[in-house]
Scaffold this motif. Structure first.
Motif, PDB file in Angstrom:
ATOM      1  N   GLY A  88     -11.366   4.963   1.384  1.00 10.14           N
ATOM      2  CA  GLY A  88     -11.523   3.697   2.088  1.00 10.14           C
ATOM      3  C   GLY A  88     -12.948   3.229   1.905  1.00 10.14           C
ATOM      4  N   HIS A  98      -7.285  10.011  -0.413  1.00 16.41           N
ATOM      5  CA  HIS A  98      -7.367   8.557  -0.351  1.00 16.41           C
ATOM      6  C   HIS A  98      -8.813   8.167  -0.089  1.00 16.41           C
ATOM      7  CE1 HIS A  98      -2.873   7.967   0.704  1.00 16.41           C
ATOM      8  NE2 HIS A  98      -3.056   8.983  -0.100  1.00 16.41           N
ATOM      9  N   TYR A 136       0.833  -1.202   0.000  1.00 15.46           N
ATOM     10  CA  TYR A 136       0.000   0.000   0.000  1.00 15.46           C
ATOM     11  C   TYR A 136       0.868   1.253   0.000  1.00 15.46           C
ATOM     12  CZ  TYR A 136      -3.188   3.623   1.389  1.00 15.46           C
ATOM     13  OH  TYR A 136      -3.898   4.776   1.424  1.00 15.46           O
ATOM     14  N   VAL A 187      -8.654   1.734  -0.911  1.00  9.63           N
ATOM     15  CA  VAL A 187      -8.557   0.505  -0.129  1.00  9.63           C
ATOM     16  C   VAL A 187      -9.974  -0.008   0.100  1.00  9.63           C
ATOM     17  CG1 VAL A 187      -7.812  -0.509   2.054  1.00  9.63           C
ATOM     18  CG2 VAL A 187      -6.463   1.321   1.016  1.00  9.63           C
ATOM     19  N   ILE A 191      -8.105   1.363   8.406  1.00  5.16           N
ATOM     20  CA  ILE A 191      -8.225   2.633   7.683  1.00  5.16           C
ATOM     21  C   ILE A 191      -7.553   3.758   8.469  1.00  5.16           C
ATOM     22  CG2 ILE A 191      -9.863   4.402   6.911  1.00  5.16           C
ATOM     23  CD1 ILE A 191      -9.896   2.074   5.021  1.00  5.16           C
ATOM     24  N   LEU A 211     -14.492   8.010   3.359  1.00  6.19           N
ATOM     25  CA  LEU A 211     -14.781   6.712   3.954  1.00  6.19           C
ATOM     26  C   LEU A 211     -16.177   6.290   3.520  1.00  6.19           C
ATOM     27  CD1 LEU A 211     -13.977   4.452   5.904  1.00  6.19           C
ATOM     28  CD2 LEU A 211     -14.835   5.880   7.779  1.00  6.19           C
TER      29      LEU A 211
END
Length: 157
Positions: free
Chosen positions: A28, A26, A15, A115, A47, A61
């Motif tokens: 998640g 980013h 990662y 992710v 996370i 998120l």
């Protein structure tokens, strides 16, 4: 300790080699389907650990099951409060195709890193990631050996 095995450590390097502190936001995406509802706390721990290490300018998120149920945003100043302020939502089936669709609709598809945390148990495929950043699929270790990603990399957690 959030990363309990060497697989986590080697995966973290996988990662981290794609993530840079000065990089783009980013994403998640946390599977909150019925089969993993008890794992949401552990998924969030991963996370938060990644966000604290990489220090992105923003984290989106997403909580998803058959659709994205919740989309929360955290900037670099609010990441520390993520665990106490987040409100997971879901509990239905597992349809990860909703994740790249949502990312495109909300113009979140060009993140530096995406992710996806899941048990990897779903029946309609991963979805169309062609114009999205390739995800890192973090799959529960009991299911990871049988999980084959057509987009991105796979990490057993």
């Amino acid at each position: 300790m959030l990363f309990r095995s060497s697989a986590h450590v080697s995966g973290w390097f996988l990662y981290a080699e794609h993530a840079r502190p000065e990089s783009a936001p980013h994403r998640g995406a946390v599977d909150t389907s019925g089969s993993v509802v008890d794992m949401v706390g552990e998924f969030l721990g991963h996370i938060v650990a990644i966000a604290q290490e990489v220090c992105p300018e923003e984290v989106a998120l997403l909580y998803w099951d058959t659709k994205v149920r919740r989309d929360e945003r955290y900037d670099e100043n609010s990441i520390q409060s993520m665990l106490t302020s987040t409100k997971p939502a879901g509990g239905g089936g597992t349809t990860p195709t909703c994740v790249p669709k949502h990312l495109r609709e909300k113009e979140l598809h060009d993140a530096d890193c995406i992710v996806v945390l899941t048990d990897g148990v779903f029946y309609d495929g991963e979805g169309d990631w062609t114009d999205c950043t390739a995800p890192l699929w973090c799959v529960l270790k009991d299911y990871a050996p049988s999980f084959k990603a057509t987009n991105g990399d796979v990490l057993a957690i």
